[in-house]
Scaffold this motif. Structure first.
Motif, PDB file in Angstrom:
ATOM      1  N   MET A 217       0.836  -1.168   0.000  1.00  0.00           N
ATOM      2  CA  MET A 217       0.000   0.000   0.000  1.00  0.00           C
ATOM      3  C   MET A 217       0.889   1.242   0.000  1.00  0.00           C
ATOM      4  O   MET A 217       1.800   1.368   0.805  1.00  0.00           O
ATOM      5  CB  MET A 217      -0.889  -0.024   1.250  1.00  0.00           C
ATOM      6  N   ARG A 218       0.599   2.149  -0.926  1.00  0.00           N
ATOM      7  CA  ARG A 218       1.370   3.386  -1.043  1.00  0.00           C
ATOM      8  C   ARG A 218       0.763   4.475  -0.170  1.00  0.00           C
ATOM      9  O   ARG A 218      -0.443   4.681  -0.184  1.00  0.00           O
ATOM     10  CB  ARG A 218       1.373   3.850  -2.489  1.00  0.00           C
ATOM     11  N   VAL A 219       1.624   5.176   0.561  1.00  0.00           N
ATOM     12  CA  VAL A 219       1.176   6.264   1.425  1.00  0.00           C
ATOM     13  C   VAL A 219       2.162   7.424   1.360  1.00  0.00           C
ATOM     14  O   VAL A 219       3.327   7.247   1.010  1.00  0.00           O
ATOM     15  CB  VAL A 219       1.022   5.825   2.902  1.00  0.00           C
ATOM     16  N   ILE A 220       1.645   8.585   1.710  1.00  0.00           N
ATOM     17  CA  ILE A 220       2.480   9.766   1.925  1.00  0.00           C
ATOM     18  C   ILE A 220       2.319  10.122   3.396  1.00  0.00           C
ATOM     19  O   ILE A 220       1.202  10.152   3.915  1.00  0.00           O
ATOM     20  CB  ILE A 220       2.045  10.917   1.007  1.00  0.00           C
ATOM     21  N   ILE A 221       3.429  10.350   4.041  1.00  0.00           N
ATOM     22  CA  ILE A 221       3.427  10.675   5.470  1.00  0.00           C
ATOM     23  C   ILE A 221       3.850  12.126   5.625  1.00  0.00           C
ATOM     24  O   ILE A 221       4.917  12.509   5.140  1.00  0.00           O
ATOM     25  CB  ILE A 221       4.391   9.751   6.241  1.00  0.00           C
ATOM     26  N   ASP A 222       3.019  12.908   6.290  1.00  0.00           N
ATOM     27  CA  ASP A 222       3.407  14.308   6.472  1.00  0.00           C
ATOM     28  C   ASP A 222       4.547  14.401   7.486  1.00  0.00           C
ATOM     29  O   ASP A 222       4.843  13.464   8.224  1.00  0.00           O
ATOM     30  CB  ASP A 222       2.189  15.188   6.770  1.00  0.00           C
ATOM     31  N   THR A 223       5.208  15.518   7.477  1.00  0.00           N
ATOM     32  CA  THR A 223       6.437  15.694   8.250  1.00  0.00           C
ATOM     33  C   THR A 223       6.225  15.491   9.740  1.00  0.00           C
ATOM     34  O   THR A 223       7.052  14.860  10.407  1.00  0.00           O
ATOM     35  CB  THR A 223       7.032  17.084   7.969  1.00  0.00           C
ATOM     36  N   ASN A 224       5.132  16.000  10.283  1.00  0.00           N
ATOM     37  CA  ASN A 224       4.907  15.856  11.726  1.00  0.00           C
ATOM     38  C   ASN A 224       4.736  14.397  12.136  1.00  0.00           C
ATOM     39  O   ASN A 224       5.194  13.991  13.201  1.00  0.00           O
ATOM     40  CB  ASN A 224       3.688  16.676  12.165  1.00  0.00           C
ATOM     41  N   VAL A 225       4.093  13.606  11.283  1.00  0.00           N
ATOM     42  CA  VAL A 225       3.930  12.181  11.578  1.00  0.00           C
ATOM     43  C   VAL A 225       5.298  11.495  11.526  1.00  0.00           C
ATOM     44  O   VAL A 225       5.642  10.701  12.402  1.00  0.00           O
ATOM     45  CB  VAL A 225       2.937  11.519  10.596  1.00  0.00           C
ATOM     46  N   LEU A 226       6.088  11.824  10.518  1.00  0.00           N
ATOM     47  CA  LEU A 226       7.428  11.248  10.418  1.00  0.00           C
ATOM     48  C   LEU A 226       8.263  11.589  11.643  1.00  0.00           C
ATOM     49  O   LEU A 226       8.874  10.710  12.255  1.00  0.00           O
ATOM     50  CB  LEU A 226       8.143  11.736   9.161  1.00  0.00           C
ATOM     51  N   ILE A 227       8.283  12.858  12.012  1.00  0.00           N
ATOM     52  CA  ILE A 227       9.094  13.302  13.154  1.00  0.00           C
ATOM     53  C   ILE A 227       8.629  12.618  14.432  1.00  0.00           C
ATOM     54  O   ILE A 227       9.440  12.136  15.230  1.00  0.00           O
ATOM     55  CB  ILE A 227       9.046  14.838  13.289  1.00  0.00           C
ATOM     56  N   SER A 228       7.322  12.540  14.634  1.00  0.00           N
ATOM     57  CA  SER A 228       6.794  11.847  15.819  1.00  0.00           C
ATOM     58  C   SER A 228       7.216  10.387  15.812  1.00  0.00           C
ATOM     59  O   SER A 228       7.554   9.830  16.858  1.00  0.00           O
ATOM     60  CB  SER A 228       5.264  11.941  15.851  1.00  0.00           C
ATOM     61  N   GLY A 229       7.200   9.767  14.640  1.00  0.00           N
ATOM     62  CA  GLY A 229       7.590   8.364  14.537  1.00  0.00           C
ATOM     63  C   GLY A 229       9.064   8.120  14.801  1.00  0.00           C
ATOM     64  O   GLY A 229       9.450   7.066  15.283  1.00  0.00           O
TER      65      GLY A 229
END
Length: 134
Positions: free
Chosen positions: A1-13
């Protein structure tokens, strides 16, 4: 499944545990395919480097290199059309449209407000995990 992750989600992760971290782990294990553009990648780097100054024990270079090497890079020409109330968020929707990616994962209200734009779902991390049972 293809997704785009916004920056805040990436940083939190990267910097904290919880659902965004679970989403990154799903990507690392091959359950998700991350789609990015050069502008998204540059924002990831800029924000991660700023936050990493507060958390020097976390090595951000490894995750950013993995993202660079193991994501689908979409070539997008500028200028971006106005889609959201915050022009800095438009890059995520433009990338989704250009790559036929149907899901953007974000907690940003400007992106959530345009949920459904051209068939693109904008889901919070919690909604995404619940809907796709990851």
């Amino acid at each position: 499944m293809r997704v785009i992750i916004d920056t805040n989600v990436l940083i939190s992760g990267i910097f904290w545990s919880g659902i965004p971290h679970q989403i990154l782990q799903s990507w690392k294990s091959g359950k998700l395919e991350l789609v990015i553009s050069l502008d998204i990648l540059e924002e990831y780097h800029r924000v991660a480097e700023t936050i990493s100054k507060k958390f020097p024990q976390i090595d951000i270079s490894t995750i950013l290199e993995l993202i660079s090497l193991h994501s689908v890079m979409v070539d997008i020409s500028k200028p971006y059309p106005k889609i959201t109330a915050d022009p800095d968020d438009d890059k995520f929707m433009v990338c989704a449209e250009a790559s036929n990616t149907e899901i953007v994962i974000s907690g940003d209200s400007h992106l959530l407000d345009v949920n459904g734009y051209k068939g693109i779902q904008v889901l919070t991390p919690r909604q995404f995990i619940k809907q796709f049972k990851l």
